[in-house]
Design an enzyme around this catalytic site. Structure first.
Site, PDB file in Angstrom:
ATOM      1  N   GLU A   4      14.442  -2.992 -28.444  1.00  0.00           N
ATOM      2  CA  GLU A   4      13.466  -2.203 -27.675  1.00  0.00           C
ATOM      3  C   GLU A   4      13.060  -0.945 -28.451  1.00  0.00           C
ATOM      4  O   GLU A   4      13.148   0.178 -27.944  1.00  0.00           O
ATOM      5  CB  GLU A   4      13.997  -1.886 -26.266  1.00  0.00           C
ATOM      6  N   GLU A  63      16.312 -10.999 -23.721  1.00  0.00           N
ATOM      7  CA  GLU A  63      16.758 -10.371 -22.463  1.00  0.00           C
ATOM      8  C   GLU A  63      15.825 -10.859 -21.372  1.00  0.00           C
ATOM      9  O   GLU A  63      14.600 -10.713 -21.488  1.00  0.00           O
ATOM     10  CB  GLU A  63      16.697  -8.842 -22.535  1.00  0.00           C
TER      11      GLU A  63
HETATM   12  O1  AHR Z   1      20.063  -5.223 -20.035  1.00  0.00           O
HETATM   13  C1  AHR Z   1      20.007  -3.878 -19.740  1.00  0.00           C
HETATM   14  C2  AHR Z   1      19.066  -3.106 -20.654  1.00  0.00           C
HETATM   15  O2  AHR Z   1      17.768  -3.533 -20.444  1.00  0.00           O
HETATM   16  C3  AHR Z   1      19.259  -3.286 -22.133  1.00  0.00           C
HETATM   17  O3  AHR Z   1      20.254  -2.473 -22.648  1.00  0.00           O
HETATM   18  C4  AHR Z   1      17.936  -2.886 -22.680  1.00  0.00           C
HETATM   19  O4  AHR Z   1      17.637  -3.518 -23.900  1.00  0.00           O
HETATM   20  C5  AHR Z   1      16.971  -3.257 -21.573  1.00  0.00           C
HETATM   21  O5  AHR Z   1      16.113  -2.226 -21.283  1.00  0.00           O
END
Ligand code: AHR
Length: 511
Positions: A193, A314
């Site tokens: 991110e 994710e």
């Molecule tokens: O999964 C939780 C968080 O969500 C992670 O650390 C981040 O990459 C995303 O914003």
């Protein structure tokens, strides 16, 4: 032709007035279809709340039954799920993590504040050796997310050398710390991110940074890294465009993050929702189909051969933390509604196997849409766990492209979502079809012409994940309410597979 129904204009209960719902799934087997990478069934394990500490790692001296510090019950669950790949150490945590703090004698490891996640003190007792050994023990592919936000090129280059080199200064340190042989490391993420918690960069700036970090992440001995660029936040296709244009030639994969949230200030509790919320969520989850198509289309411009993988590293539901828990630890329950999101999303990833080469649900234990929850020495398997279990036959199987003719619902925010979604694959002569019925009230009678698709088998075996109530979930000290059970309501007749999907169910059939 899809039949359209607006939920805004027609109460759901009225559906039954039309008689039993019907759907047809048409299969198009092809030797040219892509293989569904088993890595689509990947997991994400971050130093966040009790995902690592308490969820996986309890330490060798714990009273909780463990093997070299890893909980035995959790090791069993990882094995049963055939977890192919695990991403670590974050997430946002990864961009504040300095790997050299997590090696050597535990008592000498410095402490740090986990400032992203509740300000918890991190003692670094779970570090590189603990993660790599866990993966090795279980035959899981490690995926390391490198620190770009607050780290350095040198730090990441040395980490790769420490893990994978046979000889040299970093290999000597590793050997001093008790590990003679190098480990194998395939997946390396260059930042997480970077448009947000990983440095708030622009895509132009990050593309250059990526090229620099990727240059010095070397292949030692026979090790071959698969380098992953930090991709877009959900709908941001410009990020993918710029990164693919400027750095795509140096990437093996590019990531995509997608959480089922519209209002970050008011996410609601996992267990507390009404019908309207349920259908909104199904629509939000199904947006991933459009997202994957949109990002893939951009990737096609720069990479028509589809060399670069799209890795949804994710994804999942993100609810308000359970009352009484640290809000920074993202601990949430997991109901049958979450299970439907999991199945619907996995169907999308399977169907996009030509481009989607990995996906990592967030997160494996005790955080967000988890596979399992732990409390002391107890462990609970979630409805989402059972969906992943029932989808195992799709891992590394050849995709069977399909069409689903079903009613399409229009839900809150104008999104649309099919009542029935599905994916299918073939491996070793066995055809597997997974289907999801998102209706809260209505079963759906599904017809799948098999003979017309050249599929001859007559013997059908199956499993179902469903619940009496959509709010049902599994909790400590209680009998499991949501599990995976054998499914009998399917038969082959006149060359067609006939199956009735109960309301709110995930059914997987093997022929
Ligand atoms: O999964 C939780 C968080 O969500 C992670 O650390 C981040 O990459 C995303 O914003």
């Amino acid at each position: 032709m899809k039949r359209l129904l607006s939920l805004a204009s027609l109460p759901l209960l009225a559906l039954s007035a039309f008689g039993a719902e019907k759907a047809v799934i048409t299969l198009h087997p092809s030797a040219d279809a892509p293989v569904i990478a088993k890595e689509i069934y990947g997991q994400f394990t971050e130093h966040l709340g009790s995902c690592i500490y308490g969820g996986i790692w309890v330490g060798e001296d714990s009273q909780i039954p463990n093997t070299n510090g890893y909980r035995n019950d959790v090791l069993g669950a990882i094995r049963d799920l055939k977890v192919p790949v695990m991403r670590w150490p974050g997430g946002c945590f990864a961009d504040e993590y300095h790997w050299q703090d997590g090696i050597g004698p535990k008592e000498d490891r410095p402490r740090m504040i986990n400032s992203n996640w509740g300000g918890t003190v991190e003692d670094n007792s779970f570090g590189t050796h603990e993660f790599m050994n866990l993966c090795e023990l279980l035959g899981v592919e490690p995926y390391i997310s490198g620190n770009v936000g607050s780290g350095s090129v040198e730090e990441l280059a040395k980490w790769v050398e420490y893990i994978t080199a046979e000889d040299g200064p970093q290999a000597r340190r590793r050997k001093e710390n008790g590990r003679e042989k190098p480990w194998k490391l395939k997946y390396l993420g260059i930042g997480n991110e970077t448009w947000g918690c990983g440095g708030h960069m622009t895509p132009e700036y990050y593309s250059d940074i990526y090229r620099r970090y990727a240059t010095y992440a070397r292949n030692y001995g026979g090790n071959q890294l698969y380098k992953i660029g930090c991709g877009a936040d959900a709908y941001n296709t410009n990020w993918t465009d710029v990164c693919m244009k400027n750095a795509g030639s140096m990437m093996d994969g590019i990531s995509l993050h997608y959480y089922c949230v519209d209002d970050w200030q008011n996410k609601g509790l996992a267990r507390d929702f009404d019908k309207d919320d349920h259908y909104w969520l199904m629509g939000k989850a199904f947006d991933i189909d459009t997202l994957v198509s949109n990002h893939s289309e951009i990737m096609d411009k720069y990479d028509p051969e589809k060399r670069v993988g799209l890795l949804v590293d994710e994804w999942g539901t993100w609810w308000d933390s359970e009352p009484g828990t640290n809000p920074g630890h993202l601990y949430q329950q997991n109901t049958m509604r979450d299970a439907l999101v999991a199945a619907l999303s996995l169907n999308v990833f399977n169907n996009h196997a030509d481009r989607v080469r990995m996906a990592n649900i967030a997160q494996f234990a005790n955080v967000l849409q988890a596979m399992l929850l732990t409390k002391g020495d107890s462990m609970v398997l979630t409805p989402t766990y059972y969906v992943f279990k029932s989808y195992i036959p799709h891992q590394d199987a050849r995709l069977i492209p399909l069409d689903v003719d079903t009613k399409v619902l229009t839900v809150r925010k104008g999104r649309t979502v099919p009542l029935v979604t599905a994916s299918a694959s073939e491996k070793d002569g066995v055809t597997t079809i997974s289907m999801v019925n998102i209706s809260l009230d209505e079963p759906v009678e599904v017809t799948i012409p098999l003979e017309a698709a050249g599929i001859k088998g007559k013997k059908v075996e199956g499993s179902i994940v469903t619940a009496k109530d959509i709010h049902d979930h599994n909790d400590f000290g209680q009998k499991e309410k949501v599990t995976m059970a054998p499914f009998k309501d399917a038969k082959v007749k006149d060359g067609k597979l006939l199956v009735t999907l109960p309301a709110k169910s995930v059914v997987t059939l093997s022929i």
